[in-house]
Design a protein around this motif. Structure first.
Motif, PDB file in Angstrom:
ATOM      1  N   CYS A   1      38.056 -57.091  -9.928  1.00  0.00           N
ATOM      2  CA  CYS A   1      38.130 -56.740  -8.525  1.00  0.00           C
ATOM      3  C   CYS A   1      37.093 -57.578  -7.786  1.00  0.00           C
ATOM      4  O   CYS A   1      36.170 -58.110  -8.405  1.00  0.00           O
ATOM      5  CB  CYS A   1      37.846 -55.255  -8.324  1.00  0.00           C
ATOM      6  SG  CYS A   1      39.280 -54.238  -8.696  1.00  0.00           S
ATOM      7  N   TYR A   2      37.279 -57.692  -6.481  1.00  0.00           N
ATOM      8  CA  TYR A   2      36.408 -58.566  -5.701  1.00  0.00           C
ATOM      9  C   TYR A   2      35.839 -57.808  -4.513  1.00  0.00           C
ATOM     10  O   TYR A   2      36.576 -57.137  -3.801  1.00  0.00           O
ATOM     11  CB  TYR A   2      37.205 -59.791  -5.236  1.00  0.00           C
ATOM     12  CG  TYR A   2      37.703 -60.603  -6.406  1.00  0.00           C
ATOM     13  CD1 TYR A   2      36.884 -61.558  -7.003  1.00  0.00           C
ATOM     14  CD2 TYR A   2      38.977 -60.388  -6.951  1.00  0.00           C
ATOM     15  CE1 TYR A   2      37.318 -62.285  -8.098  1.00  0.00           C
ATOM     16  CE2 TYR A   2      39.414 -61.103  -8.054  1.00  0.00           C
ATOM     17  CZ  TYR A   2      38.579 -62.058  -8.620  1.00  0.00           C
ATOM     18  OH  TYR A   2      39.005 -62.767  -9.709  1.00  0.00           O
ATOM     19  N   GLN A   3      34.513 -57.900  -4.364  1.00  0.00           N
ATOM     20  CA  GLN A   3      33.868 -57.216  -3.236  1.00  0.00           C
ATOM     21  C   GLN A   3      33.188 -58.238  -2.323  1.00  0.00           C
ATOM     22  O   GLN A   3      32.368 -59.041  -2.791  1.00  0.00           O
ATOM     23  CB  GLN A   3      32.828 -56.209  -3.747  1.00  0.00           C
ATOM     24  CG  GLN A   3      32.276 -55.349  -2.613  1.00  0.00           C
ATOM     25  CD  GLN A   3      31.258 -54.320  -3.084  1.00  0.00           C
ATOM     26  OE1 GLN A   3      30.504 -54.566  -4.029  1.00  0.00           O
ATOM     27  NE2 GLN A   3      31.239 -53.173  -2.426  1.00  0.00           N
TER      28      GLN A   3
ATOM     29  N   GLN B   1      30.761 -60.058   0.416  1.00  0.00           N
ATOM     30  CA  GLN B   1      29.347 -60.054   0.793  1.00  0.00           C
ATOM     31  C   GLN B   1      29.276 -60.569   2.229  1.00  0.00           C
ATOM     32  O   GLN B   1      29.947 -61.543   2.565  1.00  0.00           O
ATOM     33  CB  GLN B   1      28.551 -60.970  -0.145  1.00  0.00           C
ATOM     34  CG  GLN B   1      28.686 -60.563  -1.605  1.00  0.00           C
ATOM     35  CD  GLN B   1      27.962 -61.504  -2.568  1.00  0.00           C
ATOM     36  OE1 GLN B   1      27.899 -62.712  -2.331  1.00  0.00           O
ATOM     37  NE2 GLN B   1      27.435 -60.958  -3.644  1.00  0.00           N
TER      38      GLN B   1
ATOM     39  N   ILE C   1      31.774 -63.433  -2.306  1.00  0.00           N
ATOM     40  CA  ILE C   1      32.542 -62.410  -3.002  1.00  0.00           C
ATOM     41  C   ILE C   1      31.862 -62.176  -4.346  1.00  0.00           C
ATOM     42  O   ILE C   1      31.424 -63.135  -4.972  1.00  0.00           O
ATOM     43  CB  ILE C   1      33.971 -62.946  -3.316  1.00  0.00           C
ATOM     44  CG1 ILE C   1      34.650 -63.551  -2.089  1.00  0.00           C
ATOM     45  CG2 ILE C   1      34.832 -61.903  -3.991  1.00  0.00           C
ATOM     46  CD1 ILE C   1      35.271 -62.582  -1.147  1.00  0.00           C
TER      47      ILE C   1
ATOM     48  N   GLU D   1      22.419 -54.701  -1.984  1.00  0.00           N
ATOM     49  CA  GLU D   1      23.693 -54.149  -2.469  1.00  0.00           C
ATOM     50  C   GLU D   1      23.751 -52.650  -2.209  1.00  0.00           C
ATOM     51  O   GLU D   1      22.730 -52.003  -1.980  1.00  0.00           O
ATOM     52  CB  GLU D   1      23.903 -54.472  -3.949  1.00  0.00           C
ATOM     53  CG  GLU D   1      22.907 -53.839  -4.882  1.00  0.00           C
ATOM     54  CD  GLU D   1      23.212 -54.094  -6.362  1.00  0.00           C
ATOM     55  OE1 GLU D   1      23.843 -55.097  -6.718  1.00  0.00           O
ATOM     56  OE2 GLU D   1      22.786 -53.256  -7.167  1.00  0.00           O
TER      57      GLU D   1
ATOM     58  N   GLN E   1      26.080 -56.098   0.986  1.00  0.00           N
ATOM     59  CA  GLN E   1      27.320 -55.851   0.259  1.00  0.00           C
ATOM     60  C   GLN E   1      27.379 -54.344   0.069  1.00  0.00           C
ATOM     61  O   GLN E   1      26.361 -53.717  -0.211  1.00  0.00           O
ATOM     62  CB  GLN E   1      27.204 -56.567  -1.085  1.00  0.00           C
ATOM     63  CG  GLN E   1      28.377 -56.475  -2.010  1.00  0.00           C
ATOM     64  CD  GLN E   1      28.102 -57.231  -3.325  1.00  0.00           C
ATOM     65  OE1 GLN E   1      27.141 -57.998  -3.448  1.00  0.00           O
ATOM     66  NE2 GLN E   1      28.943 -56.989  -4.314  1.00  0.00           N
TER      67      GLN E   1
ATOM     68  N   TYR F   1      30.026 -50.403   0.457  1.00  0.00           N
ATOM     69  CA  TYR F   1      31.216 -49.707   0.935  1.00  0.00           C
ATOM     70  C   TYR F   1      31.332 -49.731   2.453  1.00  0.00           C
ATOM     71  O   TYR F   1      32.419 -49.569   2.988  1.00  0.00           O
ATOM     72  CB  TYR F   1      31.208 -48.255   0.435  1.00  0.00           C
ATOM     73  CG  TYR F   1      31.281 -48.107  -1.071  1.00  0.00           C
ATOM     74  CD1 TYR F   1      31.633 -49.176  -1.889  1.00  0.00           C
ATOM     75  CD2 TYR F   1      31.012 -46.879  -1.672  1.00  0.00           C
ATOM     76  CE1 TYR F   1      31.697 -49.036  -3.269  1.00  0.00           C
ATOM     77  CE2 TYR F   1      31.078 -46.723  -3.057  1.00  0.00           C
ATOM     78  CZ  TYR F   1      31.412 -47.808  -3.855  1.00  0.00           C
ATOM     79  OH  TYR F   1      31.479 -47.651  -5.218  1.00  0.00           O
TER      80      TYR F   1
ATOM     81  N   ALA G   1      33.322 -53.120   2.524  1.00  0.00           N
ATOM     82  CA  ALA G   1      34.532 -53.058   1.697  1.00  0.00           C
ATOM     83  C   ALA G   1      34.187 -52.598   0.295  1.00  0.00           C
ATOM     84  O   ALA G   1      33.105 -52.883  -0.217  1.00  0.00           O
ATOM     85  CB  ALA G   1      35.192 -54.436   1.623  1.00  0.00           C
ATOM     86  N   ARG G   2      35.115 -51.899  -0.311  1.00  0.00           N
ATOM     87  CA  ARG G   2      35.005 -51.574  -1.738  1.00  0.00           C
ATOM     88  C   ARG G   2      35.516 -52.772  -2.534  1.00  0.00           C
ATOM     89  O   ARG G   2      36.229 -53.613  -1.982  1.00  0.00           O
ATOM     90  CB  ARG G   2      35.847 -50.344  -2.052  1.00  0.00           C
ATOM     91  CG  ARG G   2      35.277 -49.131  -1.375  1.00  0.00           C
ATOM     92  CD  ARG G   2      35.917 -47.840  -1.860  1.00  0.00           C
ATOM     93  NE  ARG G   2      35.173 -46.742  -1.278  1.00  0.00           N
ATOM     94  CZ  ARG G   2      34.475 -45.836  -1.968  1.00  0.00           C
ATOM     95  NH1 ARG G   2      34.465 -45.869  -3.288  1.00  0.00           N
ATOM     96  NH2 ARG G   2      33.802 -44.889  -1.354  1.00  0.00           N
ATOM     97  N   PRO G   3      35.184 -52.825  -3.788  1.00  0.00           N
ATOM     98  CA  PRO G   3      35.782 -53.891  -4.605  1.00  0.00           C
ATOM     99  C   PRO G   3      37.305 -53.735  -4.578  1.00  0.00           C
ATOM    100  O   PRO G   3      37.802 -52.618  -4.670  1.00  0.00           O
ATOM    101  CB  PRO G   3      35.226 -53.598  -6.011  1.00  0.00           C
ATOM    102  CG  PRO G   3      34.010 -52.769  -5.796  1.00  0.00           C
ATOM    103  CD  PRO G   3      34.275 -51.964  -4.568  1.00  0.00           C
TER     104      PRO G   3
END
Ligand code: C2E
Ligand code: CA
Ligand code: CA
Ligand code: CA
Length: 278
Positions: free
Chosen positions: A42-44, A46, A57, A236, A256, A258, A261-263
């Motif tokens: 999954c990608y989160q 930054q 990411i 983070e 980075q 929630y 964005a979430r992962p």
């Protein structure tokens, strides 16, 4: 029952026996999961606190169990490290993430960096550099946009080895971030010796940052320390606008969490980027 380990007696309780059985079951299941390709990334995103724009990411590993549930990396990474499976898993993560960076560049995001978590046991493996080189070469990823996140958990006796390995990584143009900064040991002597590019403030510090003036002092110091050493600093686990505002006031570069964005799974990433003006 008792077992002698390094001259000490360790008493096995019922709980420990259960735990050991649980772990070996999980290890077996992980082997099968790898075979059946149940692991994915999954990608989160930054976000730059200066511009509000997405700047990178982080790739985060996930395991989808046969019943559809997700198993958290905190549960299986330690087992993968312990069993040596992390080497193969880590190679796959490295390659996938490099390909994803190149893919994002083709989708019109040539400036987004890709942060990849690397275990110290992966770094210790003699094949690591060759793996990194071929991942870069085969994917066509830009080395300057690849950032390896390393947790400061290596024993001090290994500092020379780590310093040499990191230098070879940097020689490829790849960036290095210290993950979970402030939670491990001997952070400062590491920074003195190792050439890193970025510090990541652990989310345990970020979670308390709004509580009171005192709870800001460590993040503030980490930001100042990072900047004194010409490193960028990312926080983070940012979950609230208040936390983001405080971090911005403290001069933190990126964030980075929630709040932004979430992962997310790769098929949602480009859509998310498009909707967020990146
Ligand atoms: P980490 O590198 O410190 O990653 C940050 C963790 O915080 C991730 O958990 C992420 O999903 C979570 N997170 C992000 N934003 C927020 C937030 O706003 N609030 C909260 N409460 N959590 C947030 P995740 O994905 O479960 O990963 C846990 C750890 O597993 C990672 O910690 C990393 O150490 C390890 N890991 C994940 N993927 C890999 C991998 O590919 N290789 C290796 N070696 N380790 C990995
Ligand atoms: Ca990380
Ligand atoms: Ca962390
Ligand atoms: Ca971590």
């Amino acid at each position: 029952a008792k077992v002698q380990a390094r001259g000490e007696y360790v008493f096995f309780t019922r709980d420990m026996a259960l735990e050991i059985r649980e772990r070996s079951k999980l290890m077996q299941a992980l082997r099968v999961a790898i075979e059946r390709q149940r692991l994915f990334l999954c990608y989160q995103p930054q976000i730059s606190l200066h511009s509000g724009q997405v700047c990178g990411i982080e790739a985060l590993l996930r395991w989808r169990a046969e019943d559809g549930r997700l198993i958290e990396p905190a549960r299986f990474i330690p087992i993968a490290e312990h069993s040596g499976m992390i080497v193969g898993i880590g190679e796959w993560v490295l390659r996938m993430s490099c390909f994803q960076q190149a893919e994002l560049a083709r989708h019109g995001y040539p400036q987004l960096s890709m942060a990849i978590n690397v275990s110290v046991s992966q770094l210790r493996h003699p094949r690591f550099l060759a793996t990194l080189q071929s991942a870069l070469h085969d994917s066509g990823a830009s080395p300057q946009l690849i950032e390896l996140e390393i947790t400061e958990s290596m024993a001090m006796e290994e500092a020379d080895f780590l310093a040499r390995t990191l230098e070879s990584i940097k020689a490829l143009g790849v960036k290095i971030a210290v993950d979970d900064f402030g939670t491990g040991f001997s952070s400062l002597s590491y920074l003195q010796r190792l050439k890193v590019d970025r510090l990541k403030i652990d989310r345990t510090f970020v979670g308390e940052i709004g509580d009171n003036e005192r709870s800001r002092r460590i993040p503030e110091l980490v930001i100042q320390l990072g900047h004194k050493l010409d490193l960028s600093v990312l926080a983070e686990g940012v979950e609230t606008a208040e936390q983001a505002n405080i971090l911005r006031e403290l001069g933190c570069d990126d964030a980075q969490g929630y709040l932004y964005a979430r992962p997310m799974e790769p098929q949602h990433l480009v859509e998310w980027l498009r909707n967020h003006g990146a």
